[in-house]
Design a protein around this motif. Structure first.
Motif, PDB file in Angstrom:
ATOM      1  N   UNK A 259      56.526  16.496  -2.916  1.00  0.00           N
ATOM      2  CA  UNK A 259      55.360  16.989  -3.639  1.00  0.00           C
ATOM      3  C   UNK A 259      54.878  18.344  -3.140  1.00  0.00           C
ATOM      4  N   UNK A 260      55.038  18.634  -1.870  1.00  0.00           N
ATOM      5  CA  UNK A 260      54.646  19.953  -1.386  1.00  0.00           C
ATOM      6  C   UNK A 260      55.575  21.032  -1.919  1.00  0.00           C
ATOM      7  N   UNK A 261      56.853  20.700  -2.139  1.00  0.00           N
ATOM      8  CA  UNK A 261      57.753  21.665  -2.781  1.00  0.00           C
ATOM      9  C   UNK A 261      57.254  21.987  -4.186  1.00  0.00           C
ATOM     10  N   UNK A 262      56.822  20.953  -4.917  1.00  0.00           N
ATOM     11  CA  UNK A 262      56.239  21.164  -6.243  1.00  0.00           C
ATOM     12  C   UNK A 262      54.959  21.986  -6.153  1.00  0.00           C
ATOM     13  N   UNK A 263      54.102  21.656  -5.189  1.00  0.00           N
ATOM     14  CA  UNK A 263      52.804  22.325  -5.099  1.00  0.00           C
ATOM     15  C   UNK A 263      52.929  23.796  -4.723  1.00  0.00           C
TER      16      UNK A 263
END
Length: 322
Positions: free
Chosen positions: A189-193
């Motif tokens: 999710x941090x890659x997405x964010x």
């Protein structure tokens, strides 16, 4: 508390597709897949009808959580490009209807699971729904950049619920499956964010890139990846996974680490390189490394659980055990 009641009401009768969208069917499919993996990996005889009921209840519980999430988050969903088309912020479904659907499905899924299968699985399902809808959605998401880390427990529990449905117990290997998903969640999710941070900032959601900055987020993605990939090897040494699983976990883990390293060395998330448009995968040059890690993380987790599922269905020998 900010809820969707402040949003415009629906201008036209909602279609059944709108209510289906409230259940987040893509997320539900991953929940069902990991729950089935947990049930099969338990290697216990379960009545096929009861097994089907258990999976149905887990799927419905996931949909209930999603509906409650969309009800409460409609105000911030309306401000983000990725979510503004959802039924409640778009005005196709009223917030009260999403809330009612979520509550009814929550009660239905947990009670049916308890009365037909066992109450341990039902209790875990109820805890998962409450944790996602209340602890994560209503509290963590709007209050701390660790929202994804802590809130990831809700998405990690389905294989434990599946295992409990099959055996009435939750041994170490069931929690190992949970731990793998839990540790996978932050880098995913941090890659997405990193390439949606402008949306989160606009909506006032304290995601890691918004609070700590892109550089710190890239570093934490690498740290979590270094912890996550060795963990994926552990099932091969607890009697849960076989030689094929070990090969998939090792090979995929190496690729995962390479992609995480590229994110760490990239400019993904820097203000000078914002997203190109509304697409999740259509980003500018500096964000491509984050996009690639996000996409591969989904594939890697799917391959891990699919391999475990296949090994147990085919009754292949475990690699090791202790």
């Amino acid at each position: 508390m900010t809820m969707s009641s402040a949003l415009p009401t629906s201008r036209a009768p909602a279609r059944w597709q709108d209510f289906l969208q409230l259940l987040k069917p893509r997320v539900m499919s991953l929940v069902v897949f990991t729950a089935i993996t947990g049930m099969v990996c338990a290697d216990a005889a379960i009545n096929p009808i009861l097994g089907a009921i258990a999976i149905l209840c887990i799927a419905v519980g996931a949909g209930a959580s999603a509906s409650l999430n969309m009800w409460f988050d409609a105000d911030i969903d309306a401000k983000m490009r990725r979510t503004r088309g959802r039924p409640v912020p778009a005005g196709r479904v009223q917030g009260a209807d999403a809330l009612t659907l979520g509550v009814v499905l929550s009660l239905f899924s947990t009670m049916l699971l308890g009365m037909t299968v066992n109450w341990l699985a039902a209790g875990l399902l109820a805890f998962t729904i409450l944790f996602y809808a209340v602890v994560y959605t209503m509290w963590l998401k709007r209050s701390t950049p660790q929202n994804i880390v802590i809130g990831g427990l809700a998405g990690a529990l389905p294989p434990v619920i599946g295992w409990a449905a099959a055996t009435g117990t939750v041994p170490l290997n069931a929690w190992l499956l949970c731990a793998i998903i839990f540790m996978w969640t932050p880098p995913h999710f941090w890659a997405l964010s990193l390439y949606t941070s402008e949306d989160y900032e606009k909506a006032g959601v304290p995601m890691m890139p918004v609070v700590a900055g892109a550089k710190s987020t890239r570093k934490q993605i690498l740290i979590y990846s270094l912890l996550f990939t060795p963990l994926c090897l552990v099932p091969a040494f607890t009697g849960l996974g076989g030689l094929t699983y070990l090969a998939v976990a090792a090979g995929g883990g190496l690729i995962f680490l390479i992609l995480a390293w590229r994110v760490f060395k990239s400019r993904a998330g820097d203000a000078a390189d914002p997203r190109q448009d509304d697409g999740l995968y259509d980003v500018k040059a500096a964000a491509k490394d984050a996009r690639n890690l996000f996409a591969f993380s989904i594939l890697y987790l799917t391959l891990l659980f699919a391999t475990l599922l296949a090994e147990h269905l085919l009754d292949l020998p475990a690699f090791g055990g202790f």
